[in-house]
Design a protein around this motif. Structure first.
Motif, PDB file in Angstrom:
ATOM      1  N   ASP A   1     -22.373   8.632  55.889  1.00 60.41           N
ATOM      2  CA  ASP A   1     -21.583   7.413  55.985  1.00 60.41           C
ATOM      3  C   ASP A   1     -20.407   7.532  55.032  1.00 60.41           C
ATOM      4  O   ASP A   1     -20.286   8.503  54.280  1.00 60.41           O
ATOM      5  CB  ASP A   1     -22.412   6.161  55.691  1.00 60.41           C
ATOM      6  N   GLU A   2     -19.510   6.544  55.063  1.00 61.91           N
ATOM      7  CA  GLU A   2     -18.276   6.648  54.291  1.00 61.91           C
ATOM      8  C   GLU A   2     -18.529   6.647  52.797  1.00 61.91           C
ATOM      9  O   GLU A   2     -17.709   7.147  52.019  1.00 61.91           O
ATOM     10  CB  GLU A   2     -17.328   5.504  54.659  1.00 61.91           C
ATOM     11  N   HIS A   3     -19.649   6.100  52.349  1.00 60.93           N
ATOM     12  CA  HIS A   3     -19.945   6.069  50.919  1.00 60.93           C
ATOM     13  C   HIS A   3     -20.641   7.339  50.452  1.00 60.93           C
ATOM     14  O   HIS A   3     -20.492   7.752  49.300  1.00 60.93           O
ATOM     15  CB  HIS A   3     -20.806   4.840  50.601  1.00 60.93           C
ATOM     16  N   ASP A   4     -21.405   7.978  51.335  1.00 62.81           N
ATOM     17  CA  ASP A   4     -22.103   9.212  50.975  1.00 62.81           C
ATOM     18  C   ASP A   4     -22.182  10.106  52.195  1.00 62.81           C
ATOM     19  O   ASP A   4     -23.187  10.133  52.903  1.00 62.81           O
ATOM     20  CB  ASP A   4     -23.511   8.885  50.453  1.00 62.81           C
ATOM     21  N   PRO A   5     -21.087  10.850  52.459  1.00 67.87           N
ATOM     22  CA  PRO A   5     -21.077  11.694  53.665  1.00 67.87           C
ATOM     23  C   PRO A   5     -21.998  12.899  53.566  1.00 67.87           C
ATOM     24  O   PRO A   5     -22.268  13.541  54.581  1.00 67.87           O
ATOM     25  CB  PRO A   5     -19.618  12.129  53.761  1.00 67.87           C
ATOM     26  N   GLY A   6     -22.480  13.194  52.367  1.00 69.58           N
ATOM     27  CA  GLY A   6     -23.288  14.391  52.207  1.00 69.58           C
ATOM     28  C   GLY A   6     -22.407  15.626  52.161  1.00 69.58           C
ATOM     29  O   GLY A   6     -21.188  15.556  51.964  1.00 69.58           O
ATOM     30  N   LEU A   7     -23.015  16.777  52.341  1.00 71.47           N
ATOM     31  CA  LEU A   7     -22.276  18.035  52.295  1.00 71.47           C
ATOM     32  C   LEU A   7     -21.644  18.309  53.661  1.00 71.47           C
ATOM     33  O   LEU A   7     -22.341  18.410  54.671  1.00 71.47           O
ATOM     34  CB  LEU A   7     -23.220  19.184  51.923  1.00 71.47           C
ATOM     35  N   LEU A   8     -20.325  18.429  53.688  1.00 74.04           N
ATOM     36  CA  LEU A   8     -19.597  18.651  54.934  1.00 74.04           C
ATOM     37  C   LEU A   8     -18.920  20.016  54.880  1.00 74.04           C
ATOM     38  O   LEU A   8     -18.192  20.319  53.928  1.00 74.04           O
ATOM     39  CB  LEU A   8     -18.543  17.565  55.142  1.00 74.04           C
ATOM     40  N   ARG A   9     -19.148  20.828  55.899  1.00 74.13           N
ATOM     41  CA  ARG A   9     -18.544  22.144  55.973  1.00 74.13           C
ATOM     42  C   ARG A   9     -17.859  22.323  57.326  1.00 74.13           C
ATOM     43  O   ARG A   9     -18.336  21.817  58.349  1.00 74.13           O
ATOM     44  CB  ARG A   9     -19.604  23.241  55.792  1.00 74.13           C
ATOM     45  N   LEU A  10     -16.743  23.040  57.323  1.00 78.53           N
ATOM     46  CA  LEU A  10     -15.961  23.303  58.534  1.00 78.53           C
ATOM     47  C   LEU A  10     -16.000  24.789  58.844  1.00 78.53           C
ATOM     48  O   LEU A  10     -15.770  25.631  57.974  1.00 78.53           O
ATOM     49  CB  LEU A  10     -14.516  22.859  58.320  1.00 78.53           C
ATOM     50  N   HIS A  11     -16.283  25.115  60.096  1.00 78.51           N
ATOM     51  CA  HIS A  11     -16.304  26.517  60.534  1.00 78.51           C
ATOM     52  C   HIS A  11     -15.553  26.631  61.845  1.00 78.51           C
ATOM     53  O   HIS A  11     -15.795  25.858  62.774  1.00 78.51           O
ATOM     54  CB  HIS A  11     -17.748  26.995  60.719  1.00 78.51           C
ATOM     55  N   ARG A  12     -14.634  27.586  61.915  1.00 82.54           N
ATOM     56  CA  ARG A  12     -13.900  27.826  63.152  1.00 82.54           C
ATOM     57  C   ARG A  12     -14.594  28.897  63.984  1.00 82.54           C
ATOM     58  O   ARG A  12     -15.070  29.896  63.454  1.00 82.54           O
ATOM     59  CB  ARG A  12     -12.468  28.254  62.842  1.00 82.54           C
ATOM     60  N   GLU A  13     -14.606  28.661  65.269  1.00 81.15           N
ATOM     61  CA  GLU A  13     -15.261  29.579  66.193  1.00 81.15           C
ATOM     62  C   GLU A  13     -14.728  31.004  66.067  1.00 81.15           C
ATOM     63  O   GLU A  13     -13.513  31.236  66.001  1.00 81.15           O
ATOM     64  CB  GLU A  13     -15.037  29.087  67.624  1.00 81.15           C
ATOM     65  N   CYS A  14     -15.645  31.968  66.023  1.00 79.71           N
ATOM     66  CA  CYS A  14     -15.298  33.383  66.066  1.00 79.71           C
ATOM     67  C   CYS A  14     -16.331  34.061  66.959  1.00 79.71           C
ATOM     68  O   CYS A  14     -17.462  34.306  66.530  1.00 79.71           O
ATOM     69  CB  CYS A  14     -15.295  34.006  64.667  1.00 79.71           C
ATOM     70  N   VAL A  15     -15.985  34.333  68.185  1.00 74.78           N
ATOM     71  CA  VAL A  15     -16.938  34.896  69.142  1.00 74.78           C
ATOM     72  C   VAL A  15     -17.461  36.247  68.667  1.00 74.78           C
ATOM     73  O   VAL A  15     -18.668  36.520  68.708  1.00 74.78           O
ATOM     74  CB  VAL A  15     -16.292  35.025  70.536  1.00 74.78           C
ATOM     75  N   LEU A  16     -16.573  37.097  68.192  1.00 72.97           N
ATOM     76  CA  LEU A  16     -17.003  38.434  67.774  1.00 72.97           C
ATOM     77  C   LEU A  16     -17.968  38.372  66.598  1.00 72.97           C
ATOM     78  O   LEU A  16     -18.963  39.096  66.553  1.00 72.97           O
ATOM     79  CB  LEU A  16     -15.780  39.287  67.406  1.00 72.97           C
ATOM     80  N   GLY A  17     -17.676  37.506  65.641  1.00 76.61           N
ATOM     81  CA  GLY A  17     -18.543  37.417  64.473  1.00 76.61           C
ATOM     82  C   GLY A  17     -19.759  36.548  64.697  1.00 76.61           C
ATOM     83  O   GLY A  17     -20.898  36.980  64.493  1.00 76.61           O
ATOM     84  N   ASP A  18     -19.546  35.310  65.144  1.00 74.19           N
ATOM     85  CA  ASP A  18     -20.644  34.346  65.278  1.00 74.19           C
ATOM     86  C   ASP A  18     -21.659  34.769  66.332  1.00 74.19           C
ATOM     87  O   ASP A  18     -22.868  34.636  66.138  1.00 74.19           O
ATOM     88  CB  ASP A  18     -20.087  32.962  65.653  1.00 74.19           C
ATOM     89  N   VAL A  19     -21.173  35.270  67.445  1.00 71.08           N
ATOM     90  CA  VAL A  19     -22.053  35.575  68.576  1.00 71.08           C
ATOM     91  C   VAL A  19     -22.480  37.044  68.601  1.00 71.08           C
ATOM     92  O   VAL A  19     -23.660  37.360  68.773  1.00 71.08           O
ATOM     93  CB  VAL A  19     -21.361  35.206  69.911  1.00 71.08           C
ATOM     94  N   LEU A  20     -21.528  37.947  68.417  1.00 72.18           N
ATOM     95  CA  LEU A  20     -21.813  39.364  68.587  1.00 72.18           C
ATOM     96  C   LEU A  20     -22.096  40.090  67.276  1.00 72.18           C
ATOM     97  O   LEU A  20     -22.412  41.284  67.286  1.00 72.18           O
ATOM     98  CB  LEU A  20     -20.637  40.033  69.311  1.00 72.18           C
ATOM     99  N   GLY A  21     -21.985  39.377  66.168  1.00 73.01           N
ATOM    100  CA  GLY A  21     -22.322  39.974  64.886  1.00 73.01           C
ATOM    101  C   GLY A  21     -21.369  41.054  64.419  1.00 73.01           C
ATOM    102  O   GLY A  21     -21.777  42.027  63.772  1.00 73.01           O
ATOM    103  N   SER A  22     -20.096  40.912  64.704  1.00 70.85           N
ATOM    104  CA  SER A  22     -19.107  41.900  64.297  1.00 70.85           C
ATOM    105  C   SER A  22     -19.143  42.121  62.788  1.00 70.85           C
ATOM    106  O   SER A  22     -19.256  41.171  62.003  1.00 70.85           O
ATOM    107  CB  SER A  22     -17.704  41.442  64.708  1.00 70.85           C
ATOM    108  N   GLN A  23     -19.016  43.374  62.386  1.00 63.99           N
ATOM    109  CA  GLN A  23     -18.952  43.715  60.971  1.00 63.99           C
ATOM    110  C   GLN A  23     -17.511  43.725  60.460  1.00 63.99           C
ATOM    111  O   GLN A  23     -17.273  44.001  59.284  1.00 63.99           O
ATOM    112  CB  GLN A  23     -19.574  45.103  60.751  1.00 63.99           C
TER     113      GLN A  23
END
Length: 337
Positions: free
Chosen positions: A248-270
């Motif tokens: 909520d607006e008083h305590d949003p908790g831990l917020l993290r942003l990640h942008r899609e990366c097909v090669l890394g996120d899905v295929l495990g690119s090194q």
């Protein structure tokens, strides 16, 4: 360069929209200049005289495409590309306004352009008021004064017709006012002032930009999450939030942003660290017991994470929906993905 603070931008946009709704002009600044803007259908002779006195005197009216078509406002020149592709139309006057050049005549013409009952036959051509055909998505398509003026009036009263003219410097006769001079002018005349970048920030993160379309429980190796699907109404991209608890607006908790990366996120690119960064974000939010990972889909056909330049505006709108409008998008920590 950092953009405007989202909360301050919303305040400035709100004040300007209210002033326009009250029939007052506002000052809209750009990188190198500024314009006086007035809601077209609220144009009066005194305010038109004020606008002409302090500007270059070339009065334009920003109109959406459907209004230009209805009034049969044709382009000033076919393929016109000057002045950053401003789509000027042939100038007009309202019939029955005499020469059309006086403040009262131009006020009547401007008001008529903002009146849904006006017909193309009510206007004579050429005249002394120049219509400008604006882009469909306003400043999100073209960050220029006409689109900004139209967006502000739309926020003010639901219409989109806005009179505008470029503000002149009082210290340097014949020169356009700088943003600093325009702000001083606004203070002197007790006018609201708003920058185009403020409006862009507001539009990008405004409520309604994104819409929740689905949700489901999602057990993962990092812990149990709720997956929430969002549709970006501006570009059709579909984003995902992996949520724990109820921010909520008083305590949003831990917020993290990640942008899609097909090669890394899905295929495990090194070749990149995107997959490891996403795993670390999920572990961190799970350990905190409250928060979310905002996973931005880029919609790009490119596979390289280096080309995944998803805008922060969607993330801000998602966070505002999750936590309440008072939560700043700057509270979201972006990782390298």
């Amino acid at each position: 360069m950092a953009g405007p603070d989202p909360l301050r931008a919303r305040e400035r946009v709100g004040r300007a929209a209210q002033a326009l709704a009250d029939g007052e002009p506002v000052v809209v600044t750009a990188e190198t200049g500024a314009h006086l803007v007035l809601a077209a259908r609220r144009a009066t002779t005194p305010w038109m005289a004020f606008l002409v006195r302090h500007t270059a005197g070339l009065v334009c009216v920003a109109l959406d495409g459907s209004t230009c078509d209805r009034l049969r406002l044709v382009p000033m020149a076919v393929g016109f590309t000057a002045h950053r592709s401003t789509a000027y139309c042939v100038s007009v006057d309202l019939h029955g306004t005499g020469t059309g050049i006086s403040a009262s005549a131009r006020a009547r013409t401007v008001a008529a352009l903002g009146d849904p009952a006006t017909k193309g036959a009510d206007l004579c051509r050429p005249g002394h008021v120049i219509p400008i055909r604006t882009r469909e998505r306003g400043v999100l398509d073209r960050a220029e004064p006409a689109e900004a003026a139209s967006d502000l009036v739309r926020l003010a009263d639901g219409s989109s017709a806005a009179a505008l003219s470029e503000l002149l410097s009082s210290a340097r006769p014949g020169e356009v006012a700088t943003p600093h001079e325009a702000t001083a002018f606004a203070d002197q005349h007790d006018l609201s002032v708003v920058a185009i970048v403020d409006l862009m920030a507001y539009r990008a993160a405004a409520p309604g930009r994104v819409r929740r379309v689905t949700h489901t429980a999602l057990p993962t190796s990092h812990g149990p999450f709720t997956a929430v699907g969002y549709l970006d109404t501006l570009d059709g991209a579909e984003h995902i939030v992996l949520l724990i608890g109820s921010p909520d607006e008083h305590d949003p908790g831990l917020l993290r942003l990640h942008r899609e990366c097909v090669l890394g996120d899905v295929l495990g690119s090194q070749a990149c660290e995107c997959r490891a960064a996403l795993a670390a974000d999920l572990d961190a939010v799970a350990a905190a017991g409250r928060g979310a990972v905002v996973y931005l889909r880029t919609g790009s056909r490119e596979l390289s994470c280096a080309s995944s330049a998803a805008p922060h505006g969607a993330a801000g709108a998602i966070v505002a929906d999750l936590c309440g409008a008072a939560t700043s998008p700057s509270s979201v920590q972006a990782d390298a993905g």
